[in-house]
Enzyme design. Structure first.
Site, PDB file in Angstrom:
ATOM      1  CG  ASP A   1      -5.969  -7.332  -5.233  1.00 30.22           C
ATOM      2  OD1 ASP A   1      -6.233  -8.493  -4.897  1.00 30.22           O
ATOM      3  OD2 ASP A   1      -5.497  -6.488  -4.447  1.00 30.22           O
TER       4      ASP A   1
ATOM      5  CG  HIS B   1      -1.834  -1.111   1.374  1.00 32.14           C
ATOM      6  ND1 HIS B   1      -1.646  -2.139   2.268  1.00 32.14           N
ATOM      7  CD2 HIS B   1      -2.982  -1.393   0.719  1.00 32.14           C
ATOM      8  CE1 HIS B   1      -2.645  -3.005   2.173  1.00 32.14           C
ATOM      9  NE2 HIS B   1      -3.464  -2.576   1.237  1.00 32.14           N
TER      10      HIS B   1
HETATM   11  O1  PAF Z   1      -8.036  -3.714  -3.033  1.00 36.71           O
HETATM   12  C1  PAF Z   1      -8.690  -3.301  -2.057  1.00 36.71           C
HETATM   13  O2  PAF Z   1      -8.160  -3.038  -0.974  1.00 36.71           O
HETATM   14  C2  PAF Z   1     -10.207  -3.141  -2.194  1.00 36.71           C
HETATM   15  O3  PAF Z   1     -10.741  -4.136  -2.995  1.00 36.71           O
HETATM   16  C3  PAF Z   1     -10.607  -1.739  -2.685  1.00 36.71           C
HETATM   17  C4  PAF Z   1     -10.099  -1.464  -4.078  1.00 36.71           C
HETATM   18  C5  PAF Z   1     -10.090  -0.686  -1.718  1.00 36.71           C
HETATM   19  C6  PAF Z   1     -12.136  -1.640  -2.727  1.00 36.71           C
HETATM   20  O4  PAF Z   1     -12.709  -1.882  -1.485  1.00 36.71           O
END
Ligand code: PAF
Length: 288
Positions: free
Chosen positions: A150, A37
């Site tokens: 993802d 992140h």
């Molecule tokens: O990847 C994630 O953390 C979630 O799927 C997101 C994109 C924040 C949507 O809730």
């Protein structure tokens, strides 16, 4: 860093952020932040004047048998990490702010959301598309940043933004950031914390097996046999039979039985000790 948990506060904070005319980058998250992140935040800072991050554990993307209540929540810790990375504004709404009483809309992206994780987790991508559409409308960022970890989620979000003519962000301003990995190759994930030390060691077989499968496919070995053999190797290492282990067209995510000229992707989801891990890697186009 300012934190908003209601739409009113969010709008005021965005107004003051935009007063100088700078660009805004959005990093949507569900919290439980890790280096992956923070890499998104750093990329957003490189590309944009102001970074807005969101933390919202979105109930709509969890199935009835999934771990919504167990999903890690650590707002104070996450908030400190985002502040240290220079995030200007944190949007951390409660469920009632995101889905007020009477909320009745769902966005469903056909095709690209249906196979792979979509098949194993019915309704998951409807929940993702709906909440991301709301985040885009609430924040109206110039750019938005998502992890390639993802990969199917990124494809679904791009299709949603393209089909619904989103202007902020425009589909071309939805940027995928390469997966961050541990030294042994395991992709960073909030779920890795559920692995026991033995499972964590065995989990490193996943990226290693994927790399071997990619090398074999790129060398011209038959795709179905290569994937079947690699799936067996994962099970020998302690994984359950993978939900999927698929070579797919990188744009449409349509499964491929052979490597063609278009970019392809190897995608996998497999459980180890009840923890579902996903990963994906690029596969080079056929040469010669
Ligand atoms: O990847 C994630 O953390 C979630 O799927 C997101 C994109 C924040 C949507 O809730």
């Amino acid at each position: 860093m300012q934190t908003a948990s209601t739409l009113l506060v969010l709008r005021k904070a965005l107004e003051s952020l935009r007063r100088d005319g700078g660009t805004v980058g959005l990093v949507p998250t569900m919290g439980a932040l890790h280096e992956g992140h923070l890499t998104l935040v750093r990329r957003a800072r490189e590309h944009c004047d102001h970074v807005v991050a969101s933390i919202f554990v979105n109930p709509a993307q969890f199935g009835p048998n999934e771990d919504l209540d167990a999903y890690p929540r650590q707002l104070a810790e996450d908030s400190a990490m985002l502040e240290a990375e220079g995030v200007a504004l944190l949007w951390a709404p409660g469920v009632e702010a995101m889905y007020p009483a009477g909320f009745a809309t769902s966005i469903s992206v056909k095709g690209v959301s249906e196979g792979l994780c979509g098949a194993a987790r019915p309704g998951h991508f409807d929940g993702v598309a709906t909440v991301v559409a709301k985040l885009f409308n609430q924040i109206q960022p110039d750019r938005a940043f998502f992890g390639e970890k993802d990969f199917q989620q990124l494809a679904v979000i791009r299709a949603m933004a393209r089909d619904l003519d989103f202007a902020r962000p425009h589909v071309d301003a939805i940027l995928g950031v390469p997966t961050v990995r541990e030294a042994d190759g395991l992709a960073l994930s909030s779920r890795n914390r559920y692995l026991s030390p033995d499972q964590r060691r065995a989990a490193a077989t996943l990226p290693a097996a994927m790399r071997e499968a990619i090398a074999a496919i790129e060398a011209g070995e038959p795709v179905p046999a290569t994937l079947a053999a690699t799936g067996e190797r994962l099970m020998e290492a302690g994984f359950e039979r993978p939900d999927y282990f698929t070579l797919a067209d990188a744009a449409s995510l349509t499964p491929l039985d052979a490597l063609g000229d278009a970019p392809a992707r190897l995608l996998v989801a497999a459980r180890i000790g009840g923890t579902r891990l996903i990963d994906n890697m690029a596969v080079g186009a056929k040469t010669g």
